[in-house]
Design a protein around this motif. Structure first.
Motif, PDB file in Angstrom:
ATOM      1  N   GLY A 213       0.806  -1.225   0.000  1.00 26.45           N
ATOM      2  CA  GLY A 213       0.000   0.000   0.000  1.00 26.45           C
ATOM      3  C   GLY A 213       0.833   1.267   0.000  1.00 26.45           C
ATOM      4  N   LYS A 272      -5.404   4.426  -9.893  1.00 23.53           N
ATOM      5  CA  LYS A 272      -5.574   3.033  -9.469  1.00 23.53           C
ATOM      6  C   LYS A 272      -4.219   2.385  -9.185  1.00 23.53           C
ATOM      7  CE  LYS A 272      -8.786   0.475  -9.846  1.00 23.53           C
ATOM      8  NZ  LYS A 272      -8.035  -0.290  -8.937  1.00 23.53           N
ATOM      9  N   ALA A 273      -3.705   2.640  -7.977  1.00 18.01           N
ATOM     10  CA  ALA A 273      -2.398   2.064  -7.623  1.00 18.01           C
ATOM     11  C   ALA A 273      -2.537   0.707  -6.937  1.00 18.01           C
ATOM     12  CB  ALA A 273      -1.646   3.026  -6.717  1.00 18.01           C
ATOM     13  N   ALA A 274      -3.761   0.303  -6.639  1.00 16.18           N
ATOM     14  CA  ALA A 274      -3.957  -0.976  -5.928  1.00 16.18           C
ATOM     15  C   ALA A 274      -3.568  -2.158  -6.805  1.00 16.18           C
ATOM     16  CB  ALA A 274      -5.423  -1.104  -5.512  1.00 16.18           C
ATOM     17  N   VAL A 276      -4.924  -5.380  -7.656  1.00 15.92           N
ATOM     18  CA  VAL A 276      -6.234  -6.031  -7.540  1.00 15.92           C
ATOM     19  C   VAL A 276      -6.126  -7.468  -8.051  1.00 15.92           C
ATOM     20  CG1 VAL A 276      -8.672  -5.865  -8.194  1.00 15.92           C
ATOM     21  CG2 VAL A 276      -7.286  -3.777  -8.023  1.00 15.92           C
ATOM     22  N   ASP A 278      -6.824 -10.609  -9.970  1.00 16.55           N
ATOM     23  CA  ASP A 278      -7.564 -10.859 -11.210  1.00 16.55           C
ATOM     24  C   ASP A 278      -8.557 -12.007 -11.041  1.00 16.55           C
ATOM     25  OD1 ASP A 278      -6.442  -8.875 -12.849  1.00 16.55           O
ATOM     26  OD2 ASP A 278      -4.604 -10.055 -13.035  1.00 16.55           O
ATOM     27  N   PRO A 304     -14.021  -8.680 -11.465  1.00 18.71           N
ATOM     28  CA  PRO A 304     -14.257  -7.558 -12.390  1.00 18.71           C
ATOM     29  C   PRO A 304     -12.975  -6.735 -12.516  1.00 18.71           C
ATOM     30  CG  PRO A 304     -15.367  -7.191 -10.282  1.00 18.71           C
ATOM     31  CD  PRO A 304     -14.816  -8.583 -10.240  1.00 18.71           C
ATOM     32  N   ASP A 305     -12.715  -6.202 -13.688  1.00 12.34           N
ATOM     33  CA  ASP A 305     -11.566  -5.313 -13.879  1.00 12.34           C
ATOM     34  C   ASP A 305     -12.041  -3.886 -13.610  1.00 12.34           C
ATOM     35  OD1 ASP A 305      -9.595  -3.581 -14.949  1.00 12.34           O
ATOM     36  OD2 ASP A 305      -8.760  -5.306 -16.032  1.00 12.34           O
ATOM     37  N   GLY A 358       6.311  -3.473  -1.819  1.00 11.80           N
ATOM     38  CA  GLY A 358       6.872  -3.472  -0.469  1.00 11.80           C
ATOM     39  C   GLY A 358       8.023  -2.507  -0.221  1.00 11.80           C
ATOM     40  N   ASN A 362      10.656   3.426  -5.721  1.00 12.21           N
ATOM     41  CA  ASN A 362      10.126   2.781  -6.916  1.00 12.21           C
ATOM     42  C   ASN A 362      10.866   3.349  -8.129  1.00 12.21           C
ATOM     43  OD1 ASN A 362       8.567   1.059  -8.410  1.00 12.21           O
ATOM     44  ND2 ASN A 362       6.594   1.961  -7.830  1.00 12.21           N
TER      45      ASN A 362
HETATM   46  O1  PMT Z   1       1.773  -1.252  -2.628  1.00 14.22           O
HETATM   47  P1  PMT Z   1       3.275  -1.247  -2.799  1.00 14.22           P
HETATM   48  O2  PMT Z   1       3.955  -2.310  -1.990  1.00 14.22           O
HETATM   49  O3  PMT Z   1       3.844   0.127  -2.574  1.00 14.22           O
HETATM   50  O4  PMT Z   1       3.583  -1.641  -4.330  1.00 14.22           O
HETATM   51  C1  PMT Z   1       3.226  -0.771  -5.361  1.00 14.22           C
HETATM   52  C2  PMT Z   1       2.618  -1.536  -6.556  1.00 14.22           C
HETATM   53  C3  PMT Z   1       3.686  -2.414  -7.182  1.00 14.22           C
HETATM   54  C4  PMT Z   1       1.430  -2.389  -6.119  1.00 14.22           C
HETATM   55  C5  PMT Z   1       2.128  -0.418  -7.553  1.00 14.22           C
HETATM   56  O5  PMT Z   1       3.220   0.356  -7.952  1.00 14.22           O
HETATM   57  C6  PMT Z   1       1.463  -1.039  -8.775  1.00 14.22           C
HETATM   58  O6  PMT Z   1       2.086  -1.380  -9.759  1.00 14.22           O
HETATM   59  N1  PMT Z   1       0.104  -1.166  -8.741  1.00 14.22           N
HETATM   60  C7  PMT Z   1      -0.685  -1.857  -9.749  1.00 14.22           C
HETATM   61  C8  PMT Z   1      -0.601  -3.331  -9.546  1.00 14.22           C
HETATM   62  C9  PMT Z   1      -1.449  -4.117 -10.543  1.00 14.22           C
HETATM   63  O7  PMT Z   1      -2.435  -4.658 -10.187  1.00 14.22           O
HETATM   64  O8  PMT Z   1      -1.022  -4.051 -11.776  1.00 14.22           O
HETATM   65  P2  PMT Z   1      -1.747  -4.814 -13.016  1.00 14.22           P
HETATM   66  O9  PMT Z   1      -0.797  -4.607 -14.123  1.00 14.22           O
HETATM   67  O10 PMT Z   1      -2.120  -6.180 -12.627  1.00 14.22           O
HETATM   68  O11 PMT Z   1      -3.076  -3.989 -13.246  1.00 14.22           O
HETATM   69  C10 PMT Z   1      -3.158  -2.867 -14.125  1.00 14.22           C
HETATM   70  C11 PMT Z   1      -4.122  -1.840 -13.591  1.00 14.22           C
HETATM   71  O12 PMT Z   1      -5.453  -2.384 -13.583  1.00 14.22           O
HETATM   72  C12 PMT Z   1      -3.855  -1.351 -12.200  1.00 14.22           C
HETATM   73  O13 PMT Z   1      -4.130   0.045 -12.161  1.00 14.22           O
HETATM   74  C13 PMT Z   1      -4.840  -2.118 -11.341  1.00 14.22           C
HETATM   75  O14 PMT Z   1      -5.214  -1.379 -10.183  1.00 14.22           O
HETATM   76  C14 PMT Z   1      -6.002  -2.304 -12.300  1.00 14.22           C
HETATM   77  N2  PMT Z   1      -6.797  -3.509 -12.066  1.00 14.22           N
HETATM   78  C15 PMT Z   1      -6.250  -4.755 -12.214  1.00 14.22           C
HETATM   79  C16 PMT Z   1      -7.042  -5.869 -12.054  1.00 14.22           C
HETATM   80  C17 PMT Z   1      -8.403  -5.711 -11.726  1.00 14.22           C
HETATM   81  N3  PMT Z   1      -9.201  -6.766 -11.566  1.00 14.22           N
HETATM   82  N4  PMT Z   1      -8.907  -4.469 -11.576  1.00 14.22           N
HETATM   83  C18 PMT Z   1      -8.133  -3.385 -11.745  1.00 14.22           C
HETATM   84  O15 PMT Z   1      -8.601  -2.246 -11.608  1.00 14.22           O
END
Ligand code: PMT
Length: 405
Positions: A213, A272-274, A276, A278, A304-305, A358, A362
């Motif tokens: 987070g 959307k930094a979470a 999530v 899949d 859901p995305d 973690g 970054n």
């Molecule tokens: O929390 P920390 O330890 O500080 O780490 C930071 C981090 C690595 C988590 C952060 O920098 C980061 O990369 N966050 C996005 C992680 C992610 O889910 O990436 P993704 O490539 O799988 O997803 C792409 C985007 O779609 C993201 O904005 C994600 O929030 C969103 N998503 C993904 C899947 C889903 N079901 N719904 C979404 O909204």
């Protein structure tokens, strides 16, 4: 810029306290109201009367002195301030701030403050370089406190090195920069997501990821600092809620989806930094799954995305996605940005040391809709968040100007 603003100046016991007299004088000339709080040690260096004569206001030194108004004074001062400056800041007050100690008037006010704080350290070079002081400064930085200096040079104690308080002009320039940065997103509604969602398997187990987070919380802090009205939808983390941010706690991707979509219509910016999940287990067992010695197969179904749904429903919002990648970083990031209809995407190669999950730092690239990109070196997550504020504020300004034409 300072007209009508209230600056709370904390003065602690160092020889540089005399320089703070000039700070008060300059702040007053710029139109600010200055509330001065001195520690007992500071009064040994400069008399409260000097500050009172320049600020034209009471000077606070003692927690148990006869109150100057009917308010609970340390709370009233903390609430009245628009910005807080601690100059000079001794190693002692820095340590108290880092630990949250409140054993005198100034440390008690500082614990109650929910406004931007600028600290100007001043101490002997050995005290400054002591690991405890360095760790305390790191803690404050991570918490969003701004630090200026110290400068290098000849010290009152006769030694030479880093530890001199920055000059009043530099401190004021930094304060002005903070104030103008603060105004860039004044009144904008910003929604940030952070942390890693948890998908329950049974009452005691879940599928999760390594997100702490830290990235999302730093973003929420930086946008609040920029004057935005920030809501943070957070999956479980071990972090303290950022100052001045409304936090909504969620557990699963579906919970996050519901909360984010409920709030989406009113937002100006969504980030959307979470991380999530899949997928989630198709069934969450009501009782704890017993160990059987056999292989266990979990059937997973897609979640859901959220970002894609936001992209589909986008009206006026500025939508920023993140991408945690392990290969073909830029290519995959661009694909994600287009597929999910984001206005901007932050990619991080989560395999690099000092990047991703973690860590306190970054390494990211900002990808923009027009195909351009900006690569940032390794920085603290808060510094990256502040860069994000700058980019988004500039892009939004450009967009709004075009709309008006
Ligand atoms: O929390 P920390 O330890 O500080 O780490 C930071 C981090 C690595 C988590 C952060 O920098 C980061 O990369 N966050 C996005 C992680 C992610 O889910 O990436 P993704 O490539 O799988 O997803 C792409 C985007 O779609 C993201 O904005 C994600 O929030 C969103 N998503 C993904 C899947 C889903 N079901 N719904 C979404 O909204």
């Amino acid at each position: 810029m300072l007209k009508g603003k209230t600056i709370l100046l904390g003065v602690t016991g160092g020889i540089a306290a005399y320089k703070s007299v000039e700070i008060v004088s300059r702040l007053r000339k710029e139109g600010a109201q200055v509330d001065v709080v001195m520690t007992k040690a500071a009064t040994e260096f400069v008399s409260p009367l000097t500050f009172r004569s320049l600020s034209l206001r009471p000077v606070y030194t003692d927690m148990f002195a006869e109150p100057k108004s009917w308010n609970v004074e340390h709370i009233a001062l903390a609430e009245r301030a628009d910005y807080v400056l601690v100059a000079p800041a001794t190693a002692n007050i820095i340590a108290k701030m880092a630990l949250g100690l409140a054993d005198d008037f100034l440390s008690t006010v500082l614990l109650a403050v929910r406004k931007p704080i600028l600290v100007a350290p001043a101490m002997n070079q050995a005290m400054y370089h002591h690991p405890a002081t360095q760790q305390n400064l790191k803690t404050l930085r991570e918490r969003g406190v701004h630090i200026i200096g110290p400068a290098r040079g000849f010290q009152a104690c006769g030694s030479e090195g880093e530890g001199r308080m920055s000059e009043p002009a530099e401190i004021l320039a930094k304060l002005m920069a903070l104030i103008s940065a603060k105004q860039v997103l004044q009144g904008q509604k910003v929604l940030v997501t952070a942390g890693g969602t948890r998908e329950p398997i049974d009452p005691v187990r879940y599928i999760g990821n390594f997100s702490s987070g830290k990235m999302g919380y730093a973003i929420a802090s930086a946008f609040a600092e920029a004057g935005a009205d920030v809501t943070l939808v957070s999956a479980p983390t071990a972090l303290q809620p950022p100052v001045g941010v409304k936090v909504i706690n969620v557990l699963t991707a579906e919970d996050m989806y519901r909360e984010v979509l409920k709030l989406y219509k009113d937002q100006d910016i969504v980030i959307k930094a979470a991380a999530v999940a899949d997928y989630r287990p198709q069934i969450c067992k009501e009782q704890k799954i017993k160990k059987s010695g056999e292989n266990l197969v979990l059937e997973l179904v897609p979640n859901p995305d959220i970002l894609a749904a936001l992209g589909e429903q986008k009206e006026h919002q500025f939508l920023v996605g993140f991408a945690a990648e392990t290969e073909n970083i830029l290519h995959n990031g661009l694909e994600k940005m287009r597929k999910k209809k984001a206005n901007m995407l932050v990619v991080n190669d989560v395999t690099k040391p000092g990047a991703g999950f973690g860590t306190d730092t970054n390494i990211v690239s900002f990808l923009f809709e027009d195909g351009t990109r900006k690569d940032l070196p390794r920085m603290s997550k808060l510094e990256i968040a502040r860069e994000l504020v700058k980019e988004i504020a500039a892009l939004k300004k450009e967009k709004d100007t075009k709309k008006k034409e």
